[in-house]
Each structure stands twice: as C-alpha cells, then as structure tokens.
Design a protein around this motif. Structure first.
Motif, PDB file in Angstrom:
ATOM      1  N   LEU A   1       0.851  -1.186   0.000  1.00 56.95           N
ATOM      2  CA  LEU A   1       0.000   0.000   0.000  1.00 56.95           C
ATOM      3  C   LEU A   1       0.886   1.236   0.000  1.00 56.95           C
ATOM      4  CD1 LEU A   1      -3.011   0.932   0.187  1.00 56.95           C
ATOM      5  CD2 LEU A   1      -2.618   1.199   2.641  1.00 56.95           C
ATOM      6  N   ARG A   2       0.677   2.115  -0.989  1.00 53.94           N
ATOM      7  CA  ARG A   2       1.475   3.333  -1.132  1.00 53.94           C
ATOM      8  C   ARG A   2       0.633   4.526  -0.691  1.00 53.94           C
ATOM      9  NH1 ARG A   2       2.246   2.205  -7.287  1.00 53.94           N
ATOM     10  NH2 ARG A   2       0.031   1.893  -6.857  1.00 53.94           N
ATOM     11  N   VAL A   3       1.108   5.219   0.333  1.00 52.83           N
ATOM     12  CA  VAL A   3       0.350   6.304   0.957  1.00 52.83           C
ATOM     13  C   VAL A   3       1.142   7.597   0.890  1.00 52.83           C
ATOM     14  CG1 VAL A   3      -0.807   7.093   3.055  1.00 52.83           C
ATOM     15  CG2 VAL A   3      -0.679   4.636   2.552  1.00 52.83           C
ATOM     16  N   ALA A   4       0.506   8.643   0.368  1.00 52.71           N
ATOM     17  CA  ALA A   4       1.106   9.978   0.353  1.00 52.71           C
ATOM     18  C   ALA A   4       0.349  10.858   1.331  1.00 52.71           C
ATOM     19  CB  ALA A   4       1.050  10.573  -1.056  1.00 52.71           C
ATOM     20  N   ALA A   5       1.019  11.857   1.902  1.00 53.24           N
ATOM     21  CA  ALA A   5       0.349  12.718   2.873  1.00 53.24           C
ATOM     22  C   ALA A   5       1.063  14.047   3.007  1.00 53.24           C
ATOM     23  CB  ALA A   5       0.283  12.031   4.242  1.00 53.24           C
ATOM     24  N   VAL A   6       0.268  15.106   3.208  1.00 51.46           N
ATOM     25  CA  VAL A   6       0.849  16.398   3.556  1.00 51.46           C
ATOM     26  C   VAL A   6       1.378  16.300   4.988  1.00 51.46           C
ATOM     27  CG1 VAL A   6      -0.621  17.700   1.990  1.00 51.46           C
ATOM     28  CG2 VAL A   6      -1.391  17.283   4.328  1.00 51.46           C
ATOM     29  N   PRO A   7       2.347  17.118   5.357  1.00 52.10           N
ATOM     30  CA  PRO A   7       2.951  16.994   6.691  1.00 52.10           C
ATOM     31  C   PRO A   7       1.949  17.064   7.834  1.00 52.10           C
ATOM     32  CG  PRO A   7       4.323  18.372   5.305  1.00 52.10           C
ATOM     33  CD  PRO A   7       3.067  18.093   4.518  1.00 52.10           C
ATOM     34  N   TYR A   8       0.939  17.928   7.730  1.00 53.72           N
ATOM     35  CA  TYR A   8      -0.043  18.064   8.808  1.00 53.72           C
ATOM     36  C   TYR A   8      -0.749  16.736   9.093  1.00 53.72           C
ATOM     37  CZ  TYR A   8      -4.108  19.769  11.401  1.00 53.72           C
ATOM     38  OH  TYR A   8      -5.078  19.958  12.343  1.00 53.72           O
TER      39      TYR A   8
ATOM     40  N   MET B   1       0.697   6.254  -6.538  1.00 56.18           N
ATOM     41  CA  MET B   1       0.247   6.181  -5.153  1.00 56.18           C
ATOM     42  C   MET B   1      -1.154   5.576  -5.122  1.00 56.18           C
ATOM     43  SD  MET B   1       2.282   7.271  -2.701  1.00 56.18           S
ATOM     44  CE  MET B   1       4.006   7.151  -3.192  1.00 56.18           C
ATOM     45  N   ASP B   2      -1.495   4.931  -4.016  1.00 51.70           N
ATOM     46  CA  ASP B   2      -2.815   4.312  -3.869  1.00 51.70           C
ATOM     47  C   ASP B   2      -3.803   5.230  -3.165  1.00 51.70           C
ATOM     48  OD1 ASP B   2      -2.067   1.717  -4.972  1.00 51.70           O
ATOM     49  OD2 ASP B   2      -0.856   1.505  -3.161  1.00 51.70           O
ATOM     50  N   ILE B   3      -3.332   6.007  -2.202  1.00 49.40           N
ATOM     51  CA  ILE B   3      -4.200   6.907  -1.443  1.00 49.40           C
ATOM     52  C   ILE B   3      -3.347   8.054  -0.938  1.00 49.40           C
ATOM     53  CG2 ILE B   3      -3.869   5.655   0.736  1.00 49.40           C
ATOM     54  CD1 ILE B   3      -6.811   6.331   1.406  1.00 49.40           C
ATOM     55  N   ALA B   4      -3.980   9.214  -0.754  1.00 47.79           N
ATOM     56  CA  ALA B   4      -3.254  10.385  -0.265  1.00 47.79           C
ATOM     57  C   ALA B   4      -4.108  11.113   0.760  1.00 47.79           C
ATOM     58  CB  ALA B   4      -2.884  11.315  -1.417  1.00 47.79           C
ATOM     59  N   PHE B   5      -3.443  11.751   1.700  1.00 50.72           N
ATOM     60  CA  PHE B   5      -4.096  12.599   2.692  1.00 50.72           C
ATOM     61  C   PHE B   5      -3.657  14.028   2.416  1.00 50.72           C
ATOM     62  CE2 PHE B   5      -4.064   8.387   4.379  1.00 50.72           C
ATOM     63  CZ  PHE B   5      -5.280   8.262   5.039  1.00 50.72           C
ATOM     64  N   VAL B   6      -4.609  14.840   1.973  1.00 55.30           N
ATOM     65  CA  VAL B   6      -4.284  16.155   1.439  1.00 55.30           C
ATOM     66  C   VAL B   6      -5.210  17.208   2.042  1.00 55.30           C
ATOM     67  CG1 VAL B   6      -3.493  15.143  -0.737  1.00 55.30           C
ATOM     68  CG2 VAL B   6      -5.882  15.870  -0.503  1.00 55.30           C
ATOM     69  N   ARG B   7      -4.971  18.458   1.664  1.00 57.20           N
ATOM     70  CA  ARG B   7      -5.874  19.553   2.011  1.00 57.20           C
ATOM     71  C   ARG B   7      -6.757  19.798   0.788  1.00 57.20           C
ATOM     72  NH1 ARG B   7      -4.233  22.109   6.714  1.00 57.20           N
ATOM     73  NH2 ARG B   7      -2.075  21.802   7.373  1.00 57.20           N
ATOM     74  N   GLN B   8      -7.980  19.317   0.860  1.00 56.03           N
ATOM     75  CA  GLN B   8      -8.888  19.422  -0.277  1.00 56.03           C
ATOM     76  C   GLN B   8     -10.320  19.314   0.208  1.00 56.03           C
ATOM     77  OE1 GLN B   8      -8.290  20.147  -3.425  1.00 56.03           O
ATOM     78  NE2 GLN B   8     -10.451  20.038  -3.970  1.00 56.03           N
ATOM     79  N   GLY B   9     -11.156  20.272  -0.189  1.00 60.81           N
ATOM     80  CA  GLY B   9     -12.519  20.269   0.290  1.00 60.81           C
ATOM     81  C   GLY B   9     -13.563  19.920  -0.739  1.00 60.81           C
ATOM     82  N   GLY B  10     -13.233  20.071  -2.007  1.00 58.02           N
ATOM     83  CA  GLY B  10     -14.219  19.840  -3.053  1.00 58.02           C
ATOM     84  C   GLY B  10     -13.841  18.687  -3.952  1.00 58.02           C
ATOM     85  N   PRO B  11     -14.671  18.412  -4.968  1.00 59.75           N
ATOM     86  CA  PRO B  11     -14.400  17.303  -5.890  1.00 59.75           C
ATOM     87  C   PRO B  11     -13.156  17.550  -6.735  1.00 59.75           C
ATOM     88  CG  PRO B  11     -16.265  18.622  -6.651  1.00 59.75           C
ATOM     89  CD  PRO B  11     -15.927  19.118  -5.290  1.00 59.75           C
ATOM     90  N   VAL B  12     -12.544  16.449  -7.156  1.00 56.68           N
ATOM     91  CA  VAL B  12     -11.367  16.493  -8.026  1.00 56.68           C
ATOM     92  C   VAL B  12     -11.598  15.489  -9.146  1.00 56.68           C
ATOM     93  CG1 VAL B  12      -8.872  16.237  -8.188  1.00 56.68           C
ATOM     94  CG2 VAL B  12      -9.901  17.045  -6.046  1.00 56.68           C
ATOM     95  N   ALA B  13     -11.404  15.906 -10.375  1.00 62.47           N
ATOM     96  CA  ALA B  13     -11.659  15.041 -11.527  1.00 62.47           C
ATOM     97  C   ALA B  13     -10.875  13.740 -11.432  1.00 62.47           C
ATOM     98  CB  ALA B  13     -11.297  15.777 -12.812  1.00 62.47           C
ATOM     99  N   GLY B  14     -11.579  12.620 -11.563  1.00 56.98           N
ATOM    100  CA  GLY B  14     -10.950  11.312 -11.583  1.00 56.98           C
ATOM    101  C   GLY B  14     -10.575  10.765 -10.216  1.00 56.98           C
ATOM    102  N   LEU B  15     -10.905  11.511  -9.147  1.00 58.81           N
ATOM    103  CA  LEU B  15     -10.519  11.087  -7.810  1.00 58.81           C
ATOM    104  C   LEU B  15     -11.716  11.117  -6.867  1.00 58.81           C
ATOM    105  CD1 LEU B  15      -7.168  13.087  -7.403  1.00 58.81           C
ATOM    106  CD2 LEU B  15      -7.444  10.735  -8.202  1.00 58.81           C
ATOM    107  N   GLU B  16     -11.687  10.236  -5.869  1.00 57.20           N
ATOM    108  CA  GLU B  16     -12.668  10.246  -4.795  1.00 57.20           C
ATOM    109  C   GLU B  16     -12.108  11.064  -3.636  1.00 57.20           C
ATOM    110  OE1 GLU B  16     -15.647   8.876  -5.084  1.00 57.20           O
ATOM    111  OE2 GLU B  16     -15.157   8.086  -7.085  1.00 57.20           O
TER     112      GLU B  16
END
Length: 317
Positions: free
Chosen positions: A95-102, A143-158
């Motif tokens: 499992l490949r996980v990306a994340a912002v530092p926070y 990457m398989d999943i990421a933890f980011v700062r995002q509040g709205g929809p993103v094309a091609g992503l859940e």
C-alpha cells in the motif's frame, strides 16, 4: 510422465507410514492405484524410493533424500496457498500512501498503527508530498491513497473529508489590524496578501480567493508561499498579511499576531483521496479503518489549540 504434486503427497504418505495399505487408507484411495503412482514416480526419477517387503516398505537412500525435498515442496505450496488467500482478502500486498505533513501528526497516527496491527503482512510505503503532487501521483497510479488539504471534488478522484478547521488572519506585529478582534475580511481590501501557491495547494489558494471575492474584494497578492510556515515567515518579515488555518497556531512567533475573523471561513484540513473506480482489497481494508477512525472528526476544531500541537518545524500544505 510429468511429476505432479499428487505424486509427492503420495510418496510422503508411504514414507511416513512405511506401509502401502495404511498410506492408502490415509489418502482415502485404493492400494493398487497408490502402488502404480509410486512406481510411476520412481520411473520418472530414475531411482528406487522404497524396498518392498512382506511387512511393508523401507526407504532407500535415495528415498530418504527425496523425502526431505518432498516435504519442502509441500511446505512451499502451503505457504503459497496461504499467501494467495491473504491477498484475496486484502491481508497481503503493498500500500502506497502519500500525505501532507499536517496529516502525519493529526490523522495518520490514528490510522497507520491500527492498520499495521490488523494487516501485519501488508508493506506500507508512506511518503510526504504536497497536495497537487499527490493528485498527480494518484492519477498516474504511483500512489494508492493520499491525505491532502482538499474540500471539493477532483476530476478522476474520490475525496473523503476527514478534518475541518477555520481560517484566521495573521498580520505583522504592530499592524493596524492587530487591534481588531475580530477583524472583518473587508479590512483586507487594501492589504498586500501572502497566498499559498496554487501549484502546492489548489484548494487553499482557491478557498482564499473565493472567500475574498464573496466579500467583494480583489486581493493584491505579493507572494505565493510554498508552505504554511513560509506564509508565516513572509508575514513576520512585514511583506503582507495572510489567511491560514487556525490549526497552525502552534507556530507562534513574536513577529506575528493572530486575528480571528468575523466571517467563519471553514476549510478542510485533511481529506483522504484515491483514484475513482474499483479499489484493490488492500486499499478497501485501509479505507474501512480510515472511515472508522475519522468518524466524528469533521467538527470544526476550536481556534485555541496551542496546548495540543507539538509538530516539527516544517509544515507544508
């Protein structure tokens, strides 16, 4: 004749029982077919594995050597079968996980330890990235999943929001707005503004501009910073003012002042994001834990969090 796994299993049974009759009962087959299978195996190997006697059978030297190898073959097949079963239910894999530092400090500590405990055979590749970089990695399959700062929809992503916060105003020490508690967002109409770079965090960039546009303000942007810490640094240097998440209160500086806003501008602090479409079972298992551990965490955190944060000196977006 091609050597098959059943020949190995039949041989082990006879070698352990040292009697064709008992081995046949153990294997739940008739004795004559068992004898035929063992003769076929000896013919394939070109050696005698057993010396037949009136009381049963004894292993030859070649048979003793082959018994060691045969058991290893069966053990390896059993391990392979177990591994396949684990992979089928998502208990084995990568499992490949990306994340912002926070997210490393606020979200992942609730998720990663539990997932590792429940899935000890899944290798986790955890990497620190910016929000936009994470989007690109998810779209390319890096990457398989990421933890980011995002509040709205993103094309091609859940997108699954996990934690929300509020924007606050930061100004240089002694700035006229430092006396405003709270300040009105319209007070920023003529102030030089420090923004989060859109290349780093499209969500924060757009959230800031849309909030100001809703108040009828056209911002005068002077700098686009690559991290929240950099935003504070630019403000501390007197280059302008900035809107940043209240969760960054821990980064106190004697050169800046925090000013609450009359307008409550809610932002997403952390969201889980993954590629749209069917997800591998390993990811599905991980998402189950993400949802369970983050349940109820969408309440807006209070602004005074100085006692809760002990983060490293570099926090990106």
């Amino acid at each position: 004749m091609a050597l098959e796994l059943r020949h190995v299993r039949y041989f082990i049974a006879v070698a352990e029982e040292l009697n064709f009759g008992r081995a046949a009962l153990r294997l739940n087959i008739a004795q004559p077919p068992l004898s035929v299978q063992i003769r076929d195996l000896e013919r394939e190997l070109g050696v005698r594995l057993f010396e037949r006697t009136r009381k049963g059978a004894t292993l030859t030297q070649e048979g003793t050597v082959f018994l060691v190898e045969a058991r290893q073959i069966c053990d390896q097949v059993a391990r392979a079968r177990h591994a396949v079963n684990q992979a089928t239910v998502g208990e084995l894999g990568h499992l490949r996980v990306a994340a912002v530092p926070y997210a490393f400090m606020e979200t992942l500590p609730r998720i990663i330890p539990r997932f590792r405990e429940e899935n000890p055979h899944v290798l986790i590749d955890l990497r620190e990235t910016g929000t936009q970089e994470s989007f690109d990695s998810l779209r390319t399959g890096a990457m398989d999943i990421a933890f980011v700062r995002q509040g709205g929809p993103v094309a091609g992503l859940e997108v699954l929001p996990l934690l929300r916060g509020r924007f606050e105003l930061i100004v240089p020490r002694g700035h006229r707005l430092a006396q405003s508690h709270p300040a009105d967002i319209t007070d920023l109409a003529f102030e030089p503004l420090i923004l989060t770079s859109r290349q780093i965090s499209p969500y924060y960039y757009d959230r800031t501009l849309s909030s100001m546009a809703a108040a009828g303000i056209t911002p005068h942007t002077v700098v686009e910073a690559t991290s929240i810490q950099a935003q504070l640094g630019y403000v501390a240097s007197g280059l302008g003012v900035s809107l940043v998440p209240a969760s960054a209160h821990w980064m106190q500086s004697k050169h800046i002042e925090w000013v609450p806003l009359k307008q409550e501008i809610v932002t997403t602090e952390v969201a889980a994001v993954w590629a749209s479409g069917p997800a591998p079972l390993v990811l599905e298992n991980f998402l189950t834990i993400v949802r369970e551990e983050s349940a109820g965490a969408l309440e807006t955190p209070r602004t005074d969090r100085s006692d809760e944060f002990r983060y490293p000196p570099s926090i990106g977006v």
